[in-house]
Structure formats: structure tokens, C-alpha cells
Scaffold this motif. Structure first.
Motif, PDB file in Angstrom:
ATOM      1  N   ASP A  63     -22.850  48.466 -28.987  1.00 31.10           N
ATOM      2  CA  ASP A  63     -22.390  49.497 -29.904  1.00 31.10           C
ATOM      3  C   ASP A  63     -21.021  49.115 -30.462  1.00 31.10           C
ATOM      4  OD1 ASP A  63     -21.592  51.741 -31.249  1.00 31.10           O
ATOM      5  OD2 ASP A  63     -21.989  53.153 -29.613  1.00 31.10           O
ATOM      6  N   PRO A  64     -20.912  48.797 -31.750  1.00 29.39           N
ATOM      7  CA  PRO A  64     -19.617  48.420 -32.324  1.00 29.39           C
ATOM      8  C   PRO A  64     -18.562  49.505 -32.162  1.00 29.39           C
ATOM      9  CG  PRO A  64     -21.389  47.848 -33.823  1.00 29.39           C
ATOM     10  CD  PRO A  64     -21.991  48.701 -32.753  1.00 29.39           C
ATOM     11  N   ALA A  65     -18.979  50.769 -32.100  1.00 27.35           N
ATOM     12  CA  ALA A  65     -18.009  51.856 -31.965  1.00 27.35           C
ATOM     13  C   ALA A  65     -17.274  51.775 -30.643  1.00 27.35           C
ATOM     14  CB  ALA A  65     -18.716  53.207 -32.099  1.00 27.35           C
ATOM     15  N   LEU A  66     -17.953  51.306 -29.598  1.00 29.05           N
ATOM     16  CA  LEU A  66     -17.299  51.163 -28.301  1.00 29.05           C
ATOM     17  C   LEU A  66     -16.194  50.115 -28.365  1.00 29.05           C
ATOM     18  CD1 LEU A  66     -20.403  51.262 -25.929  1.00 29.05           C
ATOM     19  CD2 LEU A  66     -18.685  53.047 -26.217  1.00 29.05           C
ATOM     20  N   VAL A  67     -16.462  49.035 -29.098  1.00 32.91           N
ATOM     21  CA  VAL A  67     -15.463  47.973 -29.221  1.00 32.91           C
ATOM     22  C   VAL A  67     -14.326  48.419 -30.133  1.00 32.91           C
ATOM     23  CG1 VAL A  67     -15.094  45.561 -29.854  1.00 32.91           C
ATOM     24  CG2 VAL A  67     -17.270  46.271 -28.844  1.00 32.91           C
ATOM     25  N   ALA A  68     -14.658  49.148 -31.177  1.00 35.39           N
ATOM     26  CA  ALA A  68     -13.615  49.640 -32.074  1.00 35.39           C
ATOM     27  C   ALA A  68     -12.638  50.534 -31.331  1.00 35.39           C
ATOM     28  CB  ALA A  68     -14.248  50.396 -33.241  1.00 35.39           C
ATOM     29  N   GLY A  69     -13.127  51.231 -30.322  1.00 37.11           N
ATOM     30  CA  GLY A  69     -12.266  52.099 -29.542  1.00 37.11           C
ATOM     31  C   GLY A  69     -11.276  51.366 -28.664  1.00 37.11           C
ATOM     32  N   LEU A  70     -11.389  50.043 -28.582  1.00 34.46           N
ATOM     33  CA  LEU A  70     -10.471  49.247 -27.760  1.00 34.46           C
ATOM     34  C   LEU A  70      -9.254  48.762 -28.541  1.00 34.46           C
ATOM     35  CD1 LEU A  70     -13.105  46.989 -25.956  1.00 34.46           C
ATOM     36  CD2 LEU A  70     -12.045  49.070 -25.061  1.00 34.46           C
ATOM     37  N   ARG A  71      -9.131  49.153 -29.801  1.00 33.08           N
ATOM     38  CA  ARG A  71      -8.113  48.534 -30.643  1.00 33.08           C
ATOM     39  C   ARG A  71      -6.686  48.893 -30.232  1.00 33.08           C
ATOM     40  NH1 ARG A  71     -10.466  52.664 -33.361  1.00 33.08           N
ATOM     41  NH2 ARG A  71      -9.162  54.260 -34.341  1.00 33.08           N
ATOM     42  N   TRP A  72      -6.503  49.935 -29.404  1.00 34.01           N
ATOM     43  CA  TRP A  72      -5.154  50.303 -28.988  1.00 34.01           C
ATOM     44  C   TRP A  72      -4.835  49.828 -27.577  1.00 34.01           C
ATOM     45  CZ3 TRP A  72      -2.847  51.018 -33.143  1.00 34.01           C
ATOM     46  CH2 TRP A  72      -3.370  51.778 -34.181  1.00 34.01           C
ATOM     47  N   LEU A  73      -5.583  48.878 -27.098  1.00 33.79           N
ATOM     48  CA  LEU A  73      -5.330  48.388 -25.740  1.00 33.79           C
ATOM     49  C   LEU A  73      -4.087  47.509 -25.693  1.00 33.79           C
ATOM     50  CD1 LEU A  73      -8.920  47.481 -24.552  1.00 33.79           C
ATOM     51  CD2 LEU A  73      -7.530  49.419 -23.855  1.00 33.79           C
ATOM     52  N   PRO A  74      -3.549  47.306 -24.474  1.00 33.45           N
ATOM     53  CA  PRO A  74      -2.460  46.328 -24.345  1.00 33.45           C
ATOM     54  C   PRO A  74      -2.896  44.969 -24.894  1.00 33.45           C
ATOM     55  CG  PRO A  74      -2.695  47.611 -22.330  1.00 33.45           C
ATOM     56  CD  PRO A  74      -3.864  47.970 -23.206  1.00 33.45           C
ATOM     57  N   PRO A  75      -1.947  44.147 -25.343  1.00 35.67           N
ATOM     58  CA  PRO A  75      -2.293  42.887 -26.025  1.00 35.67           C
ATOM     59  C   PRO A  75      -2.738  41.805 -25.053  1.00 35.67           C
ATOM     60  CG  PRO A  75       0.075  43.096 -25.832  1.00 35.67           C
ATOM     61  CD  PRO A  75      -0.488  44.378 -25.302  1.00 35.67           C
ATOM     62  N   VAL A  76      -3.942  41.969 -24.513  1.00 35.64           N
ATOM     63  CA  VAL A  76      -4.521  40.971 -23.621  1.00 35.64           C
ATOM     64  C   VAL A  76      -5.795  40.433 -24.256  1.00 35.64           C
ATOM     65  CG1 VAL A  76      -3.563  42.055 -21.554  1.00 35.64           C
ATOM     66  CG2 VAL A  76      -5.843  42.704 -22.331  1.00 35.64           C
ATOM     67  N   PRO A  77      -6.222  39.228 -23.888  1.00 39.21           N
ATOM     68  CA  PRO A  77      -7.478  38.696 -24.419  1.00 39.21           C
ATOM     69  C   PRO A  77      -8.655  39.591 -24.032  1.00 39.21           C
ATOM     70  CG  PRO A  77      -6.179  36.967 -23.379  1.00 39.21           C
ATOM     71  CD  PRO A  77      -5.515  38.256 -23.038  1.00 39.21           C
ATOM     72  N   LEU A  78      -9.712  39.534 -24.825  1.00 36.94           N
ATOM     73  CA  LEU A  78     -10.880  40.381 -24.628  1.00 36.94           C
ATOM     74  C   LEU A  78     -12.134  39.527 -24.472  1.00 36.94           C
ATOM     75  CD1 LEU A  78     -12.165  43.256 -24.667  1.00 36.94           C
ATOM     76  CD2 LEU A  78     -12.364  43.000 -27.150  1.00 36.94           C
ATOM     77  N   LEU A  79     -12.910  39.845 -23.441  1.00 37.73           N
ATOM     78  CA  LEU A  79     -14.211  39.214 -23.209  1.00 37.73           C
ATOM     79  C   LEU A  79     -15.262  40.316 -23.204  1.00 37.73           C
ATOM     80  CD1 LEU A  79     -15.968  36.716 -22.185  1.00 37.73           C
ATOM     81  CD2 LEU A  79     -15.504  37.583 -19.898  1.00 37.73           C
ATOM     82  N   LEU A  80     -16.345  40.122 -23.954  1.00 37.79           N
ATOM     83  CA  LEU A  80     -17.445  41.079 -23.973  1.00 37.79           C
ATOM     84  C   LEU A  80     -18.685  40.435 -23.357  1.00 37.79           C
ATOM     85  CD1 LEU A  80     -17.190  42.478 -27.633  1.00 37.79           C
ATOM     86  CD2 LEU A  80     -16.158  43.422 -25.557  1.00 37.79           C
TER      87      LEU A  80
ATOM     88  N   GLY B 166     -14.944  38.407 -32.723  1.00 38.96           N
ATOM     89  CA  GLY B 166     -14.004  37.357 -32.380  1.00 38.96           C
ATOM     90  C   GLY B 166     -13.534  37.416 -30.948  1.00 38.96           C
ATOM     91  N   ALA B 167     -14.284  38.098 -30.086  1.00 36.26           N
ATOM     92  CA  ALA B 167     -13.943  38.182 -28.666  1.00 36.26           C
ATOM     93  C   ALA B 167     -14.606  37.042 -27.910  1.00 36.26           C
ATOM     94  CB  ALA B 167     -14.402  39.524 -28.100  1.00 36.26           C
ATOM     95  N   GLY B 168     -14.156  36.807 -26.681  1.00 36.54           N
ATOM     96  CA  GLY B 168     -14.840  35.858 -25.828  1.00 36.54           C
ATOM     97  C   GLY B 168     -16.210  36.399 -25.450  1.00 36.54           C
ATOM     98  N   ALA B 169     -17.150  35.488 -25.165  1.00 33.20           N
ATOM     99  CA  ALA B 169     -18.514  35.880 -24.815  1.00 33.20           C
ATOM    100  C   ALA B 169     -18.912  35.197 -23.510  1.00 33.20           C
ATOM    101  CB  ALA B 169     -19.485  35.505 -25.936  1.00 33.20           C
ATOM    102  N   ARG B 170     -19.971  35.767 -22.877  1.00 34.58           N
ATOM    103  CA  ARG B 170     -20.431  35.200 -21.613  1.00 34.58           C
ATOM    104  C   ARG B 170     -21.943  35.226 -21.554  1.00 34.58           C
ATOM    105  NH1 ARG B 170     -18.714  38.017 -16.007  1.00 34.58           N
ATOM    106  NH2 ARG B 170     -20.858  38.811 -16.002  1.00 34.58           N
ATOM    107  N   THR B 171     -22.508  34.191 -20.938  1.00 30.18           N
ATOM    108  CA  THR B 171     -23.938  34.132 -20.686  1.00 30.18           C
ATOM    109  C   THR B 171     -24.143  33.512 -19.312  1.00 30.18           C
ATOM    110  OG1 THR B 171     -26.075  33.505 -21.637  1.00 30.18           O
ATOM    111  CG2 THR B 171     -24.302  31.858 -21.762  1.00 30.18           C
ATOM    112  N   GLY B 172     -25.379  33.148 -19.000  1.00 30.36           N
ATOM    113  CA  GLY B 172     -25.672  32.543 -17.711  1.00 30.36           C
ATOM    114  C   GLY B 172     -26.681  33.360 -16.930  1.00 30.36           C
ATOM    115  N   VAL B 173     -27.339  32.725 -15.971  1.00 30.53           N
ATOM    116  CA  VAL B 173     -28.383  33.427 -15.222  1.00 30.53           C
ATOM    117  C   VAL B 173     -27.809  34.549 -14.367  1.00 30.53           C
ATOM    118  CG1 VAL B 173     -29.940  31.441 -15.225  1.00 30.53           C
ATOM    119  CG2 VAL B 173     -28.353  31.761 -13.317  1.00 30.53           C
TER     120      VAL B 173
END
Length: 274
Positions: free
Chosen positions: A195-212, A230-237
Motif C-alpha cells: 500500500d503506497p499510503a503506508l509508505v507515504a506516511g513514513l515521510r516524517w520519520l527521523p533521517p535514517v535509511p529505509l528498507l521495505l 527508492g527504498a532498499g528491498a529484500r528477497t530470499g527464501v
């Protein structure tokens, strides 16, 4: 950083939906997660299998490796006698990307026990995963940082805080926790839906890197959302056992290759829509 300090802060990046990105999105790999050999041959459990899987995933393009250390009987563990030799084996095999291990209730249910284990490590990972839905998360994160280990602060969004012993309000707990060294802290958001709205709600977070990241059915949609933002991503079994087309993944390397292809396609589509 406390909640009262949120007004006027910029997050890891101004995130809206959709977001046009011009940077490449990095992909990390969760080698085994909470799975066991019963979940299929693609899940590495023994140290030799973990080493082989890590090498393959990095060769396929993974920039970080997350591994759940296990005892010979397959139980997750934070013991220095388990964590240390595994990290040494992976690094000794030539894996030079950052290595992460989880420090959660799956390996040690007692918060005091987790602190004791972390403080007794003789070989340190580059990062450790701390679930802010679990009790004692703040103290554990502080202990890791004090030892020179960077922290992935995991916050679930889009569903209930998951896991036995979980506590509600994980995001609020993270926001109330003082972020004194943003360079060594990353917010890892587990989304149950893309849900893009959930990510949009993170825009006022402290300035740390973001992984989704997401798991199972949410894994690939969330990865594509990470590429859009433009966030970090993760995959894997550790997160998903199937490729985007539904076929069972044969290895972590295959999942990483598919993830990079999906990231590239999504980034190209997003750039083309500007």
C-alpha cells in the motif's frame, strides 16, 4: 527522536505515491529466515549450505546477507558458539558484503537472555535485526550499537504486530526511541500489503535509511513498491519461496536475480511515467 520532534522533520526521502526515482535500488537477501529443511531444498540450514547459498546470492547481485544461525539440531540460536563460527565461515569463504543476524524471540524468548547473548558475542555481525514489536527492543538495540553493530529496526505495518510475545505500537516505540546515530540505524518496514499510503506516511520519520520487505504473497508487490519509492528491498527464501511467476525458487541466487530484474523493470516504468 521522540514523537514531539516529528513536526518539520524530513524522512529518509520525501516519500509519496507514486515516487519517481533515479537511483538504483539495492537488494539484500534473507537466506533462511525462520524456515527449516522441511520447507524445501532451497532453504540453507547447515553452515556449508549457508555458505554456498550466500556466495550464490552475492554473485547474483545481493548487497547484504541476512542469515539465521542455527544449532546442529536446527534450532535458531544467539549463542556465540553458533553465531561466531557461522560468520567466520561465511566471511572466510569470500563473502565480503555486510552480514546480518536476527536478535529476536525466535532465538531467545527472554529479553534479558537476548541482552546476555549479544554482549557475549566474540565475533560480531555487521548488522543485527531488532523487532520493535518485541519486548526489550530498545535496550537490545542500544546494546548492539554499543558493541559497534549496526541495527535494522523492524516495524510491521499494514497488519497486527506479529509474533509470539509481540507488543503493539512498534512504530510509536521506534519513534520514541532516541536515534543518536542515524548512520548506523536503518528502519526495516515489513508490509503485509503493498500500500503506497503506508509508505507515504513514513515521510516524517527521523533521517535514517529505509528498507521495505514483505513475506509470502506480499513479497513481490512490496519489492516493486520499494523500487518505486527508492527504498532498499529484500528477497530470499527467508521471505518467499516462489518466483514472481509462481514457480518454486530453486535457490536464493534465483530469487535475487528475479528481484533485480523486477526492480529494474519497475524503476524503468516509473522513470518513463514522469
Amino acid at each position: 527522536m521522540n514523537l514531539r520532534g516529528l513536526r518539520g522533520l524530513r524522512g529518509p526521502a520525501p516519500v509519496t505515491a507514486p515516487v519517481s526515482v533515479s537511483v538504483s535500488v539495492s537488494v539484500s537477501v534473507s537466506l533462511n529466515g525462520g524456515r527449516s529443511a522441511a520447507d524445501g531444498g532451497a532453504v540453507p540450514v547447515s553452515p556449508p549450505d549457508v555458505v554456498e547459498s550466500a556466495l550464490g546470492a552475492v554473485a547474483a547481485g545481493a548487497v547484504e546477507v541476512l542469515v539465521h544461525p542455527r544449532t546442529p539440531c536446527g534450532r535458531e540460536s544467539l549463542s556465540p558458539r553458533v553465531v561466531g563460527p557461522l560468520l567466520e565461515a561465511v566471511r572466510g569463504a569470500g563473502v565480503s558484503v555486510p552480514l546480518s543476524v536476527p536478535a529476536g524471540i525466535g532465538a531467545e524468548p527472554d529479553p534479558a537472555g537476548r541482552l546476555e547473548r549479544v554482549r557475549s558475542w566474540t565475533v560480531l555481525p555487521d548488522r543485527a535485526v531488532v523487532h520493535f514489536a518485541e519486548p526489550g527492543a530498545e535496550e537490545l538495540a542500544e546494546a548492539l550499537l554499543a558493541r559497534g553493530v549496526a541495527v535494522d529496526a523492524v516495524v510491521p505495518l499494514g497488519g497486527k504486530d506479529a509474533g509470539a510475545g509481540a507488543e503493539p505500537g512498534a512504530l510509536a516505540r521506534f519513534l520514541a526511541w532516541p536515534v543518536r546515530d542515524p548512520a548506523r540505524i536503518r528502519l526495516a518496514v515489513e508490509l503485509t500489503v503493498a500500500d503506497p499510503a503506508l509508505v507515504a506516511g513514513l515521510r516524517w520519520l527521523p533521517p535514517v535509511p529505509l528498507l521495505l520487505f514483505g513475506r509470502e504473497a506480499a513479497a513481490w508487490p512490496v519489492l516493486r513498491l520499494a523500487a518505486r519509492c527508492g527504498a532498499g528491498a529484500r528477497t530470499g527464501v527467508g521471505d518467499v519461496l516462489h518466483l514472481p511467476d509462481g514457480r518454486p525458487a530453486r535457490s536464493n541466487a534465483e530469487l535475487v536475480a528475479a528481484a533485480l530484474e523486477a526492480v529494474g523493470a519497475q524503476s524503468a516504468a516509473t522513470a518513463g511515467s514522469r
